[in-house]
Design a protein around this motif. Structure first.
Motif, PDB file in Angstrom:
ATOM      1  N   VAL A  65      49.923  20.014  58.652  1.00 45.68           N
ATOM      2  CA  VAL A  65      51.064  20.422  57.831  1.00 45.68           C
ATOM      3  C   VAL A  65      50.575  20.799  56.439  1.00 45.68           C
ATOM      4  O   VAL A  65      49.817  20.051  55.811  1.00 45.68           O
ATOM      5  CB  VAL A  65      52.113  19.295  57.723  1.00 45.68           C
ATOM      6  CG1 VAL A  65      53.201  19.670  56.724  1.00 45.68           C
ATOM      7  CG2 VAL A  65      52.730  19.005  59.087  1.00 45.68           C
ATOM      8  N   PHE A  66      50.995  21.962  55.979  1.00 50.51           N
ATOM      9  CA  PHE A  66      50.811  22.356  54.581  1.00 50.51           C
ATOM     10  C   PHE A  66      52.050  21.921  53.817  1.00 50.51           C
ATOM     11  O   PHE A  66      53.175  22.190  54.247  1.00 50.51           O
ATOM     12  CB  PHE A  66      50.639  23.871  54.460  1.00 50.51           C
ATOM     13  CG  PHE A  66      49.258  24.358  54.772  1.00 50.51           C
ATOM     14  CD1 PHE A  66      48.406  24.776  53.767  1.00 50.51           C
ATOM     15  CD2 PHE A  66      48.801  24.404  56.083  1.00 50.51           C
ATOM     16  CE1 PHE A  66      47.133  25.226  54.049  1.00 50.51           C
ATOM     17  CE2 PHE A  66      47.536  24.854  56.388  1.00 50.51           C
ATOM     18  CZ  PHE A  66      46.689  25.269  55.365  1.00 50.51           C
ATOM     19  N   ALA A  67      51.855  21.266  52.693  1.00 54.31           N
ATOM     20  CA  ALA A  67      52.992  20.741  51.938  1.00 54.31           C
ATOM     21  C   ALA A  67      52.940  21.226  50.496  1.00 54.31           C
ATOM     22  O   ALA A  67      51.880  21.247  49.872  1.00 54.31           O
ATOM     23  CB  ALA A  67      52.997  19.214  51.976  1.00 54.31           C
ATOM     24  N   CYS A  68      54.096  21.614  49.991  1.00 56.36           N
ATOM     25  CA  CYS A  68      54.222  21.985  48.578  1.00 56.36           C
ATOM     26  C   CYS A  68      55.590  21.519  48.089  1.00 56.36           C
ATOM     27  O   CYS A  68      56.310  20.820  48.805  1.00 56.36           O
ATOM     28  CB  CYS A  68      54.029  23.491  48.370  1.00 56.36           C
ATOM     29  SG  CYS A  68      55.348  24.525  49.034  1.00 56.36           S
ATOM     30  N   ASP A  69      55.953  21.901  46.889  1.00 56.36           N
ATOM     31  CA  ASP A  69      57.205  21.436  46.296  1.00 56.36           C
ATOM     32  C   ASP A  69      58.419  21.756  47.159  1.00 56.36           C
ATOM     33  O   ASP A  69      59.190  20.886  47.529  1.00 56.36           O
ATOM     34  CB  ASP A  69      57.400  22.058  44.913  1.00 56.36           C
ATOM     35  CG  ASP A  69      56.963  21.115  43.805  1.00 56.36           C
ATOM     36  OD1 ASP A  69      56.887  19.906  44.075  1.00 56.36           O
ATOM     37  OD2 ASP A  69      56.686  21.578  42.702  1.00 56.36           O
ATOM     38  N   ALA A  70      58.611  23.038  47.445  1.00 57.21           N
ATOM     39  CA  ALA A  70      59.824  23.462  48.145  1.00 57.21           C
ATOM     40  C   ALA A  70      59.630  23.613  49.635  1.00 57.21           C
ATOM     41  O   ALA A  70      60.588  23.777  50.375  1.00 57.21           O
ATOM     42  CB  ALA A  70      60.319  24.784  47.564  1.00 57.21           C
ATOM     43  N   GLY A  71      58.379  23.592  50.120  1.00 54.90           N
ATOM     44  CA  GLY A  71      58.124  23.777  51.545  1.00 54.90           C
ATOM     45  C   GLY A  71      58.270  25.213  51.984  1.00 54.90           C
ATOM     46  O   GLY A  71      58.383  25.495  53.175  1.00 54.90           O
ATOM     47  N   MET A  72      58.276  26.146  51.039  1.00 52.54           N
ATOM     48  CA  MET A  72      58.396  27.561  51.356  1.00 52.54           C
ATOM     49  C   MET A  72      57.155  28.266  50.818  1.00 52.54           C
ATOM     50  O   MET A  72      56.048  27.764  50.972  1.00 52.54           O
ATOM     51  CB  MET A  72      59.682  28.128  50.754  1.00 52.54           C
ATOM     52  CG  MET A  72      60.947  27.394  51.162  1.00 52.54           C
ATOM     53  SD  MET A  72      62.432  28.059  50.356  1.00 52.54           S
ATOM     54  CE  MET A  72      63.630  26.803  50.777  1.00 52.54           C
ATOM     55  N   GLY A  73      57.316  29.418  50.224  1.00 51.26           N
ATOM     56  CA  GLY A  73      56.296  30.157  49.502  1.00 51.26           C
ATOM     57  C   GLY A  73      54.849  29.847  49.798  1.00 51.26           C
ATOM     58  O   GLY A  73      54.299  30.230  50.819  1.00 51.26           O
ATOM     59  N   THR A 118      48.425  16.250  45.727  1.00 49.05           N
ATOM     60  CA  THR A 118      47.913  15.399  46.795  1.00 49.05           C
ATOM     61  C   THR A 118      48.389  13.957  46.663  1.00 49.05           C
ATOM     62  O   THR A 118      48.706  13.304  47.666  1.00 49.05           O
ATOM     63  CB  THR A 118      46.380  15.454  46.823  1.00 49.05           C
ATOM     64  OG1 THR A 118      45.959  16.802  47.009  1.00 49.05           O
ATOM     65  CG2 THR A 118      45.822  14.607  47.962  1.00 49.05           C
ATOM     66  N   ASP A 119      48.452  13.429  45.456  1.00 48.97           N
ATOM     67  CA  ASP A 119      48.884  12.038  45.274  1.00 48.97           C
ATOM     68  C   ASP A 119      50.290  11.807  45.801  1.00 48.97           C
ATOM     69  O   ASP A 119      50.578  10.783  46.419  1.00 48.97           O
ATOM     70  CB  ASP A 119      48.812  11.645  43.799  1.00 48.97           C
ATOM     71  CG  ASP A 119      47.376  11.451  43.328  1.00 48.97           C
ATOM     72  OD1 ASP A 119      46.552  11.028  44.152  1.00 48.97           O
ATOM     73  OD2 ASP A 119      47.086  11.738  42.162  1.00 48.97           O
ATOM     74  N   ARG A 120      51.161  12.756  45.562  1.00 53.02           N
ATOM     75  CA  ARG A 120      52.541  12.608  46.050  1.00 53.02           C
ATOM     76  C   ARG A 120      52.593  12.679  47.558  1.00 53.02           C
ATOM     77  O   ARG A 120      53.307  11.910  48.206  1.00 53.02           O
ATOM     78  CB  ARG A 120      53.427  13.697  45.446  1.00 53.02           C
ATOM     79  CG  ARG A 120      53.684  13.497  43.961  1.00 53.02           C
ATOM     80  CD  ARG A 120      54.269  14.732  43.337  1.00 53.02           C
ATOM     81  NE  ARG A 120      55.416  15.221  44.071  1.00 53.02           N
ATOM     82  CZ  ARG A 120      55.803  16.477  44.100  1.00 53.02           C
ATOM     83  NH1 ARG A 120      55.123  17.383  43.424  1.00 53.02           N
ATOM     84  NH2 ARG A 120      56.861  16.838  44.763  1.00 53.02           N
ATOM     85  N   ALA A 121      51.834  13.598  48.147  1.00 53.91           N
ATOM     86  CA  ALA A 121      51.822  13.712  49.601  1.00 53.91           C
ATOM     87  C   ALA A 121      51.242  12.448  50.233  1.00 53.91           C
ATOM     88  O   ALA A 121      51.746  11.952  51.249  1.00 53.91           O
ATOM     89  CB  ALA A 121      51.012  14.935  50.024  1.00 53.91           C
TER      90      ALA A 121
END
Length: 534
Positions: free
Chosen positions: A444-452, A497-500
């Motif tokens: 899974v690739f993860a970012c703030d909004a899960g889009m872009g 990364t810390d948040r994930a």
């Protein structure tokens, strides 16, 4: 694969907390951007100043922004906390805040007119901030209440208890929204609006770039953008037909200027990758792709600030603005939101983008040229470190070859060999953990909004894995807030990364500088290949 036991250093908690808060706000706003766009289209065509005025269809514009938009935000916030049950309670609570605000405004106007018949009346306050408070709060409290009688309801009465408890608690939260929350949000909106008007009256609005541009590259911008600028911008747009506030963060000019400076004045892989990143950032609206370039050399943030201030100043002096938020921040989205207020407004906004890009390009070019010799020296040191690592590893590696070709990107840090060795150690940690713990089936690739940006990274790695013949491995993208523990491997940009890791501590976490192209992708493919062949 090599293993390593050295722990990955973690960033301070304050930055992570602000990022998490911003991500939560973004999660309430971003899914509802289509509704904001639809409202903007109605405004663009049917209000008296629109392209095709229509008295009948224009009647939908007011209820749309005053009721529908806050309600869908309240539902989304509740859903994020407690699924549909939380969403329903959240929407009830938000309706209470809307009605309470309307009553406060009506009482204030009545008192003002009684004292002075010529006094100007206050307009409606739209409960976007109220929805972002009440949606999650109502859902969270409902979840806590349900836990009190979980497993204690007699068989056959579950549906009755569920329906009445949600209805009663929704009623209670609507009362809370009607009185204290409506009063609080009305006061807060008055203060924030006064602050913005004060900045505009003193021609100080460009100074906001000093806060916004550094916040963007540290992934802290969502708290500012969705927590303050979007609610204020929507209120201003409804009253004046457009708002400059939508452009404070979304202007793609500074990012474009920075990437063009790397394309002209950069070295090595940073220079080679910058044109492609510029296309994705400017046309696709994924601003995250330029953040690593700025973080390579923090002094470049000064170029971004200069460009951002230029864009804001241009729009402030010439009256440029957007009718609705531009999301993603693509030049196409910006143009669509600008032309809704007329062609002259579009020309002003486009000029602000061009000038912002030009100023950023010039300042960044000066900074890059001034440090060119030092960066070239650091590149040589980096390549020597990669060669030594390959020798220690005892076999060839596509990832190390990628690191060698991308040496200049790391060299731009300008700190010599030590940061390079730390990065290689991080690679070893990630790859060793992958091979030592669990079989990789769900990436899974993860970012703030899960889009872009995360969607872009997932596409890149998915193609690499398919070409390697392992199409059964799932590669998807999510918002960090939606990570649920089912992930085997999570890939994030370094700042996130810390948040994930806090969401999925049992998964393997891989940090990358840039979702567009990272040598760590080849390491992930190698790991999957080793697992399937073993």
């Amino acid at each position: 694969m090599t293993t390593a036991s050295t722990p990955t250093p973690r960033a301070g908690g304050a930055r992570v907390a602000v990022q998490r808060f911003g991500t939560f706000l973004s999660g309430m706003i971003m899914p509802n951007i289509p509704a904001l766009i639809a409202w903007g289209i109605f405004t663009m065509f049917f209000i008296p100043k629109g392209f095709t005025p229509n008295a009948d269809l224009s009647t939908i514009v007011g209820p749309f922004i005053h009721y529908l938009l806050p309600l869908v935000i309240g539902y989304t916030g509740g859903y994020m906390v407690y699924k549909q049950r939380g969403g329903v309670v959240g929407i009830i609570a938000t309706m209470g805040a809307i009605a309470g605000s309307d009553l406060l405004i009506a009482q204030f106007n009545a008192a003002a007119l009684a004292a002075n018949p010529d006094a100007s009346e206050l307009g409606q306050v739209h409960m976007f901030i109220g929805a972002m408070i009440l949606g999650p709060l109502a859902a969270w409290s409902m979840k806590r209440l349900d836990a009190l009688w979980d497993g204690k309801v007699r068989s056959g009465f579950e549906m009755l208890v569920n329906m009445f408890s949600a209805g009663i608690w929704g009623f209670v939260m609507a009362i809370i929204g009607f009185y204290p929350i409506a009063w609080l949000v009305n006061g807060l909106m008055t203060v924030l609006s006064s602050a913005v008007n004060w900045l505009v009256s003193l021609n100080l609005l460009p100074l906001t770039s000093i806060l916004i541009e550094p916040a963007k590259v540290l992934f802290l911008n969502n708290a500012i953008n969705h927590g303050v600028l979007t609610p204020l911008g929507l209120t201003q747009s409804e009253a004046e037909g457009k708002s400059i506030l939508f452009l404070l963060e979304a202007n793609p000019g500074p990012g474009l200027g920075l990437l063009l400076a790397f394309a002209v004045f950069g070295i090595g892989a940073a220079r080679a990758s910058a044109p492609g990143a510029a296309v994705i950032q400017f046309l696709g609206g994924i601003h995250e792709v330029y953040f690593p370039y700025a973080l390579m050399k923090p002094s470049l943030i000064l170029a971004l600030i200069a460009g951002g201030m230029t864009g804001v100043t241009t729009n402030m002096l010439l009256g440029g603005g957007l009718v609705f938020p531009a999301a993603p921040g693509s030049i196409f989205a910006v143009s669509a939101a600008a032309v809704a207020a007329g062609v002259p407004n579009l020309l002003v906004v486009l000029l602000s983008v061009v000038l912002a890009a030009t100023v950023t390009f010039l300042v960044a070019g000066i900074i890059l040229r001034a440090s060119r010799k030092r960066d070239l020296l650091a590149q040589d040191q980096f390549e020597a470190a990669v060669d030594k690592t390959a020798a220690n590893k005892g076999k060839s590696s596509e990832a190390l070859a990628g690191l060698r070709s991308g040496a200049a990107a790391n060299a731009a840090v300008g700190a010599g060999q030590a940061p390079v060795q730390a990065d290689l150690a991080a690679d070893s940690i990630a790859t060793g953990a992958l091979s030592a713990t669990r079989r990789i089936e769900n990436v899974v690739f993860a970012c703030d909004a899960g889009m872009g940006s995360s969607a872009m990274g997932a596409s890149v790695l998915r193609n690499k894995i398919k070409k390697a013949g392992y199409g059964d491995v799932s590669v998807t993208n999510k918002a960090i807030a939606n990570l649920d523990g089912s992930e085997d491997l999570v890939i994030t940009q370094q700042q996130l990364t810390d948040r994930a890791r806090g969401r999925t501590p049992d998964a393997v976490h891989v940090s990358v500088d840039n979702f567009m192209n990272s040598p760590k992708y080849e390491e992930v493919v190698d790991l999957i290949r080793d697992q399937h062949e073993s």
